[in-house]
Design a protein around this motif. Structure first.
Motif, mmCIF file in Angstrom:
data_model
loop_
_atom_site.group_PDB
_atom_site.id
_atom_site.type_symbol
_atom_site.label_atom_id
_atom_site.label_comp_id
_atom_site.label_asym_id
_atom_site.label_seq_id
_atom_site.Cartn_x
_atom_site.Cartn_y
_atom_site.Cartn_z
ATOM 1 N N LEU A 258 -7.792 -24.002 8.680
ATOM 2 C CA LEU A 258 -7.468 -23.228 7.488
ATOM 3 C C LEU A 258 -8.711 -23.064 6.609
ATOM 4 N N LEU A 259 -9.089 -21.814 6.320
ATOM 5 C CA LEU A 259 -10.294 -21.547 5.509
ATOM 6 C C LEU A 259 -9.960 -21.032 4.115
ATOM 7 N N GLY A 260 -8.883 -20.278 3.998
ATOM 8 C CA GLY A 260 -8.563 -19.688 2.697
ATOM 9 C C GLY A 260 -7.267 -18.910 2.785
ATOM 10 N N ILE A 261 -6.900 -18.290 1.664
ATOM 11 C CA ILE A 261 -5.708 -17.447 1.693
ATOM 12 C C ILE A 261 -6.009 -16.114 1.018
ATOM 13 N N ILE A 262 -5.239 -15.119 1.399
ATOM 14 C CA ILE A 262 -5.338 -13.806 0.758
ATOM 15 C C ILE A 262 -4.017 -13.531 0.054
ATOM 16 N N HIS A 263 -4.125 -13.107 -1.202
ATOM 17 C CA HIS A 263 -2.931 -12.800 -1.980
ATOM 18 C C HIS A 263 -2.620 -11.313 -1.934
ATOM 19 N N VAL A 264 -1.361 -11.018 -2.068
ATOM 20 C CA VAL A 264 -0.932 -9.621 -2.045
ATOM 21 C C VAL A 264 -1.526 -8.839 -3.221
ATOM 22 N N GLU A 265 -1.794 -9.504 -4.352
ATOM 23 C CA GLU A 265 -2.424 -8.789 -5.479
ATOM 24 C C GLU A 265 -3.793 -8.249 -5.112
ATOM 25 N N ASP A 266 -4.524 -9.027 -4.307
ATOM 26 C CA ASP A 266 -5.844 -8.544 -3.893
ATOM 27 C C ASP A 266 -5.714 -7.376 -2.921
ATOM 28 N N ILE A 267 -4.635 -7.427 -2.129
ATOM 29 C CA ILE A 267 -4.368 -6.348 -1.183
ATOM 30 C C ILE A 267 -3.988 -5.065 -1.914
ATOM 31 N N LEU A 268 -3.332 -5.225 -3.070
ATOM 32 C CA LEU A 268 -2.970 -4.071 -3.893
ATOM 33 C C LEU A 268 -4.221 -3.265 -4.231
ATOM 34 N N ASP A 269 -5.273 -3.972 -4.629
ATOM 35 C CA ASP A 269 -6.541 -3.294 -4.927
ATOM 36 C C ASP A 269 -7.127 -2.624 -3.689
ATOM 37 N N VAL A 270 -6.964 -3.303 -2.537
ATOM 38 C CA VAL A 270 -7.485 -2.741 -1.283
ATOM 39 C C VAL A 270 -6.799 -1.415 -0.970
ATOM 40 N N VAL A 271 -5.472 -1.409 -1.080
ATOM 41 C CA VAL A 271 -4.711 -0.204 -0.754
ATOM 42 C C VAL A 271 -5.140 0.944 -1.662
ATOM 43 N N TRP A 272 -5.291 0.621 -2.945
ATOM 44 C CA TRP A 272 -5.702 1.609 -3.935
ATOM 45 C C TRP A 272 -7.075 2.193 -3.585
ATOM 46 N N ALA B 255 4.110 1.502 -13.260
ATOM 47 C CA ALA B 255 4.365 0.081 -13.014
ATOM 48 C C ALA B 255 3.303 -0.497 -12.081
ATOM 49 N N ALA B 256 2.919 0.297 -11.074
ATOM 50 C CA ALA B 256 1.893 -0.159 -10.130
ATOM 51 C C ALA B 256 0.566 -0.393 -10.842
ATOM 52 N N GLN B 257 0.235 0.509 -11.787
ATOM 53 C CA GLN B 257 -0.972 0.348 -12.614
ATOM 54 C C GLN B 257 -0.974 -0.988 -13.332
ATOM 55 N N ILE B 258 0.190 -1.337 -13.898
ATOM 56 C CA ILE B 258 0.292 -2.579 -14.676
ATOM 57 C C ILE B 258 0.161 -3.788 -13.751
ATOM 58 N N PHE B 259 0.777 -3.708 -12.575
ATOM 59 C CA PHE B 259 0.604 -4.786 -11.594
ATOM 60 C C PHE B 259 -0.862 -4.975 -11.253
ATOM 61 N N ARG B 260 -1.559 -3.854 -11.130
ATOM 62 C CA ARG B 260 -2.973 -3.913 -10.770
ATOM 63 C C ARG B 260 -3.801 -4.597 -11.839
ATOM 64 N N SER B 261 -3.490 -4.292 -13.110
ATOM 65 C CA SER B 261 -4.322 -4.855 -14.176
ATOM 66 C C SER B 261 -3.879 -6.261 -14.562
ATOM 67 N N GLU B 262 -2.594 -6.596 -14.344
ATOM 68 C CA GLU B 262 -2.105 -7.896 -14.810
ATOM 69 C C GLU B 262 -2.229 -9.020 -13.788
ATOM 70 N N ASP B 263 -2.390 -8.685 -12.531
ATOM 71 C CA ASP B 263 -2.558 -9.705 -11.499
ATOM 72 C C ASP B 263 -1.374 -10.678 -11.437
ATOM 73 N N LEU B 264 -0.166 -10.153 -11.452
ATOM 74 C CA LEU B 264 1.044 -10.974 -11.378
ATOM 75 C C LEU B 264 1.776 -10.710 -10.069
ATOM 76 N N VAL B 265 2.533 -11.709 -9.604
ATOM 77 C CA VAL B 265 3.281 -11.571 -8.360
ATOM 78 C C VAL B 265 4.601 -10.838 -8.585
ATOM 79 N N SER B 266 5.203 -11.070 -9.760
ATOM 80 C CA SER B 266 6.397 -10.295 -10.095
ATOM 81 C C SER B 266 6.484 -10.094 -11.597
ATOM 82 N N ILE B 267 7.147 -9.046 -11.990
ATOM 83 C CA ILE B 267 7.287 -8.691 -13.406
ATOM 84 C C ILE B 267 8.765 -8.412 -13.668
ATOM 85 N N PRO B 268 9.327 -9.002 -14.756
ATOM 86 C CA PRO B 268 10.754 -8.792 -15.038
ATOM 87 C C PRO B 268 11.042 -7.405 -15.622
#
Lengths: 330, 330
Positions: free
Chosen positions: A119-133, B98-111
């Motif tokens: 195990l070297l590290g993990i990738i979070h979906v938030e970082d992937i969000l930026d990738v997709v964009w 909403a996607a914009q806000i996810f991008r800037s806030e770096d959160l896994v979920s938002i209520p």
């Protein structure tokens, strides 16, 4: 290649994207011990959603969500409740491919392991969000040949400098169409009215080509391309070209006949448009497929490039057909 | 509008995107009680990363990550450690926003909350991943006028049917350029060589227009547009047009002079290209900005539409300038 000599990973791969802030649990832990360990080690670490169970050699052997750990009986061993069927990335996977897997797997983070499963590290979906964009931006930049990284704040000299290479290239390609018309100078001099339909035919051929291009480029983002699927796509686009071509050809033949009062002109313009729309549709499909096949990015077959190539093809066909019927056109 | 009568939310809003599987904690809970509650209620719920603290009226008053809860002292009250500065969505926010806000806030979920701050659901970043993908596809479809939802598996008749409306529209717009050339028939008959440069000038004007379009459309995804920023962008593109125009004009003037041996032709072609590139760049900027201003989607100003409009503008300018110098061209 996986890693370079100095331990730096290739750009835009899982290796550069991964982060260190994960929590690994020894395989000997019970659930209660794991929770205690977690409560002691969790401070200061963001994005802890999964726990990774490792062997003494730090090989990844299982994964547990915090949710599953909390819901389990305290005396159980973590290896009893962990998921053994792990989705993990190698270090050299392209980030766009990783994004695809995030999309299909519906996970918040995915571990990255080396060739011995450590195990070297993990990738979070938030970082992937930026990738997709970012990948979507890159696709659009390339498709519209708009030049890299021009936003609202780029200064005009830099923006012009980034846009010029494509434009100069397209300028020279565009001159080929001038050479073609020159070869048909006699035809054009005899029937100047042929010039009236030139921009429309060239434009329509470009339009249908960019439509096909869009389908291919976005399709390749999410589909595997085999010889079979390429052949099927090409056949589909051929049929699409015929349907579009016949429809538009009938419309333009009627308009040309009414406008200029010449049935032959109507037939020449109509049949040219039919032929150019079929060829334009195929060119907009084949060119990005070939680029993809030869490991180039299909999106560099930009709309402007397809349009310019289709300009040339359409002029050849149009003046070719017109020259064949020149005696009847005059 | 927020919700419709029957409680169904608008398409592509936070209301339709949100899911129910969250865990809410009463504000009276201690950390120890919260962990016990969590361990009892977590089974069967996926994607539990944050805990939401609610008032007796179910108003959202704070948020805690599981990590923070586990790292806190057992006797503390959840309200002591919760984050009160909550990022929450209304039910009627556009999913792209909403996607914009996810991008800037770096959160896994938002209520998601209603107008009285009551907790209704949560949105996960994995669902936003699909949104970003889908919106990028939509932008590309519109930018290349490729028609909605054509993938590798769409059957040819459906694909042709979806592509035809744009093509037929562009066919008629393209005919306007034919009408323009007809008006300049005398000029063209006198100097047929003018036709050689027609596709190149029209093509280049279209190319610079689509480049500007790409910058504007993708820029608008992540930037707020004010009168001031629009004016600044327009001024920037004007300068870009001048730089690109002068560069390309010099190149083509020299080529035209060498090719046809006429200095006047070189100057006519060069100055036309300068003028059309400036106007083409501005058209590619102004048209999507105006669409955005009038609440239309700027991406419907597709590349093919900008190209076709720029075809028309470029022919007017080119033949206008040529006609002014006709006596010197012959």
């Amino acid at each position: 290649m996986t890693t370079m000599q100095n331990g730096v990973f290739e750009m835009e791969t899982t290796g550069t994207l991964m982060k260190k802030g994960f929590i690994a649990l020894q395989e000997t832990y019970t659930v209660e011990e794991a929770i205690t360990h977690l409560r002691q080690n969790v401070q200061g670490k963001t994005n802890i959603h999964y726990l990774y169970i490792v062997s003494p050699e730090y090989r990844l052997i299982g994964v547990l969500s915090i949710r599953e750990l909390l819901g389990a009986h305290g005396e159980k061993n973590v290896t009893d409740i962990m998921i053994k069927d792990i989705v993990a990335f190698p270090t050299d996977m392209d980030q766009e491919e990783a994004a695809q897997i995030f999309r299909s797997e519906d996970l918040v983070s995915i571990p990255v392991v080396n060739c011995t499963q450590q195990l070297l590290g993990i990738i979070h979906v938030e970082d992937i969000l930026d990738v997709v964009w970012q990948e979507a931006d890159e696709d659009i930049e390339k498709l519209l040949a708009s030049g890299k990284e021009i936003n609202f704040h780029t200064n005009p000299i830099v923006a012009a400098w980034r846009r010029l290479p494509w434009l100069i290239l397209l300028l020279f390609i565009g001159l080929i169409s001038g050479g073609i018309i020159e070869r048909f100078e006699a035809t054009l001099e005899a029937v100047v009215a042929l010039a009236f339909f030139m921009p429309m035919i060239a434009g329509m051929t470009g339009n249908t080509g960019t439509q096909s291009l869009a389908v291919v480029v976005r399709g390749l983002v999410s589909e595997d391309l085999t010889m079979k699927s390429a052949a099927r796509l090409l056949f589909r686009e051929f049929i699409v070209g015929i349907i579009i071509g016949i429809t538009c050809a009938i419309v333009i033949a009627i308009i040309a006949f009414i406008w200029r009062g010449s049935l032959v002109l109507g037939l020449v313009v109509g049949s040219s448009l039919l032929a150019t729309l079929i060829i334009g549709t195929l060119a907009g499909t084949i060119i990005p497929l070939l680029l993809y096949k030869f490991k180039a990015d299909p999106a560099i077959a930009s709309g402007p490039l397809i349009t310019t190539i289709n300009d040339i093809l359409s002029l050849l066909i149009y003046f070719g057909i017109a020259t064949m019927f020149i005696s009847k056109l005059m």
